[in-house]
Design an enzyme around this catalytic site. Structure first.
Site, mmCIF file in Angstrom:
data_model
loop_
_atom_site.group_PDB
_atom_site.id
_atom_site.type_symbol
_atom_site.label_atom_id
_atom_site.label_comp_id
_atom_site.label_asym_id
_atom_site.label_seq_id
_atom_site.Cartn_x
_atom_site.Cartn_y
_atom_site.Cartn_z
ATOM 1 N N ASN A 1 -67.356 -48.698 -19.203
ATOM 2 C CA ASN A 1 -67.857 -48.244 -17.909
ATOM 3 C C ASN A 1 -68.030 -49.406 -16.933
ATOM 4 O O ASN A 1 -68.292 -50.532 -17.364
ATOM 5 C CB ASN A 1 -69.215 -47.554 -18.099
ATOM 6 C CG ASN A 1 -69.063 -46.147 -18.619
ATOM 7 O OD1 ASN A 1 -68.151 -45.429 -18.225
ATOM 8 N ND2 ASN A 1 -69.964 -45.734 -19.504
ATOM 9 N N TYR B 1 -73.384 -35.818 -14.557
ATOM 10 C CA TYR B 1 -73.567 -36.961 -13.667
ATOM 11 C C TYR B 1 -73.740 -36.532 -12.209
ATOM 12 O O TYR B 1 -74.239 -37.304 -11.395
ATOM 13 C CB TYR B 1 -72.389 -37.926 -13.773
ATOM 14 C CG TYR B 1 -72.400 -38.745 -15.030
ATOM 15 C CD1 TYR B 1 -73.139 -39.914 -15.119
ATOM 16 C CD2 TYR B 1 -71.692 -38.340 -16.153
ATOM 17 C CE1 TYR B 1 -73.168 -40.669 -16.276
ATOM 18 C CE2 TYR B 1 -71.704 -39.082 -17.325
ATOM 19 C CZ TYR B 1 -72.452 -40.241 -17.385
ATOM 20 O OH TYR B 1 -72.483 -40.982 -18.531
#
Length: 419
Positions: free
Chosen positions: A143, A240
């Site tokens: 990420n 998210y």
């Protein structure tokens, strides 16, 4: 296939070994690369035992030498974390002082992670690809996946970004519908960690309306969003999206939380590493599910199989891939997250129905931030960091961007040579 895992000392690795042991017999050698030899000493042997338990013939070894690990590799999987969970903990806290979400991929925390990660990833890729097989594929699970994958691809590397959000939703939808996961196709669209399921198809029929009508309570609980919002959207947002749709409520929750997600993960990791040290352990512990990354091994193995086996490429997989003209409102070199066909030459996105303005606006906004974030990661400078934060929809106001910039640079000074 020689498979090299950069960041092989991660507590995720036995999950990957389990998937390889069950599903990927073509791996002849699994090499775990990590600078932390103590972690490798725990993670390496248990990974070998897990694969051996399945009768897998591949060998497992571990090293801190990049040149050794990359030599002749057919695929390299990146799952590294610069600064470890300690840096993640800081990313989850200092943005709260400026009134913004503290999260390792979304908002200012994600920018900090990109600044720490992109230069190292490019350095490793350059050295590794020079020693790897000419056809070596790079798989990025590091990420922020969208930004890191774009950095690799725009630098000329055959990289595909991987996230477990889509496969997790697919598995959960299949369970709710009582069908095999392979029967479920998702109308997944967006950017990494900014995606929506606009359809759920089984036997050629979109069953998303039926799924929402019958299982709204389970779906809302799973993504931690109000049922009223999901009904209004008529689709399933990634969890998210909560950071965008409920930003202020999330900030309040995080401020009152007794610990950060990083602290919780550190506790789980300490227990996992102790368990991994047991020479009798040859299965992945149940507590590994608390580490996060559900179905990570299945997603990674499915992708590796398709890269190696032309017959497997007919099954679309959700990956992070170069846009081309798939989403015409974004640049051609943008990295998007959509279903794609996979082959040895890479990933090709499948056609996507026109994206609604409600989604298109946020996707465009976040991608503009990602462009500026990558510029800051590649070239440094306070002004570039500030511009990225000013462009981010979760910051935006100049005083907030100033606050975030000052704190980001102070917290990450040792990782950023230009500060």
């Amino acid at each position: 296939m020689k498979l090299t895992v950069v960041g092989g000392g991660s507590t995720y690795t036995p999950e990957l070994a389990d998937g390889i042991g069950r599903l990927l017999p073509s791996v002849t050698e699994l090499v775990l690369l990590d600078p932390d030899l103590d972690r490798l000493a725990a993670v390496g042997p248990v990974s070998a035992r897990i694969m051996n338990r399945y009768g897998h013939a591949g060998t497992v070894r571990w090293t801190d030498s990049l040149d050794d690990a990359a030599e002749g590799a057919d695929a390299i999987l990146f799952q590294l974390r610069v600064g470890g969970q300690a840096a993640r903990h800081r990313d989850e806290t200092w943005p709260l002082d400026c009134g913004c979400v503290g999260q390792e991929t979304t908002g200012a925390g994600g920018l900090a992670k990109a600044l720490r990660t992109v230069p190292l990833m490019l350095s490793i890729a350059e050295r590794a690809v020079g020693r790897a097989s000419p056809s070596c594929a790079l798989v990025d699970f590091t990420n922020p996946v969208g930004i890191v994958t774009r950095a690799l691809r725009t630098s000329g590397y055959n990289a595909i970004g991987l996230c477990n959000v889509a496969i997790g939703l697919q598995r959960k939808a299949a369970a709710l519908l009582g069908v095999s996961p392979s029967a479920v196709s998702l109308g997944h669209v967006g950017l990494n960690h900014l995606t929506w399921e606009r359809s759920v198809t089984v036997d050629g029929k979109d069953v998303l309306p039926d799924l929402l009508a019958a299982h709204m309570d389970e779906i809302a609980a799973d993504i931690d969003m109000p049922e009223t919002l999901i009904r209004r959207l008529g689709m399933i947002p990634s969890y998210y999206l909560r950071y965008y749709y409920q930003h202020d409520a999330v900030v309040a929750e995080l401020r009152d939380a007794p610990r950060t997600r990083a602290q919780a993960v550190m506790e789980v990791e300490a227990e996992l590493l102790e368990l991994y040290g047991n020479p009798a352990l040859d299965t992945k512990p149940e507590i590994l599910a608390k580490r996060g990354g559900a179905f990570y091994s299945e997603a990674a193995v499915d992708l590796l199989v398709a890269l190696a086996d032309p017959a497997a490429s007919a099954v679309p997989q959700v990956v992070n891939v170069t846009n081309g003209d798939t989403l015409p409102f974004l640049p051609a070199d943008a990295v998007i997250e959509v279903p794609a066909t996979i082959s040895a030459s890479g990933a090709v996105p499948l056609p996507v129905a026109p994206v609604e303005p409600l989604l298109r606006g946020l996707i465009s906004h976040v991608f503009a931030y990602e462009e500026l974030a990558l510029e800051a990661a590649l070239h440094g400078g306070r002004d570039r960091v500030y511009n990225a934060l000013l462009a981010h929809p979760l910051a935006g106001q100049y005083e907030i961007a100033e606050c975030l910039t000052d704190k980001l640079l102070a917290e990450n000074a040792k990782y950023l040579p230009w500060t």
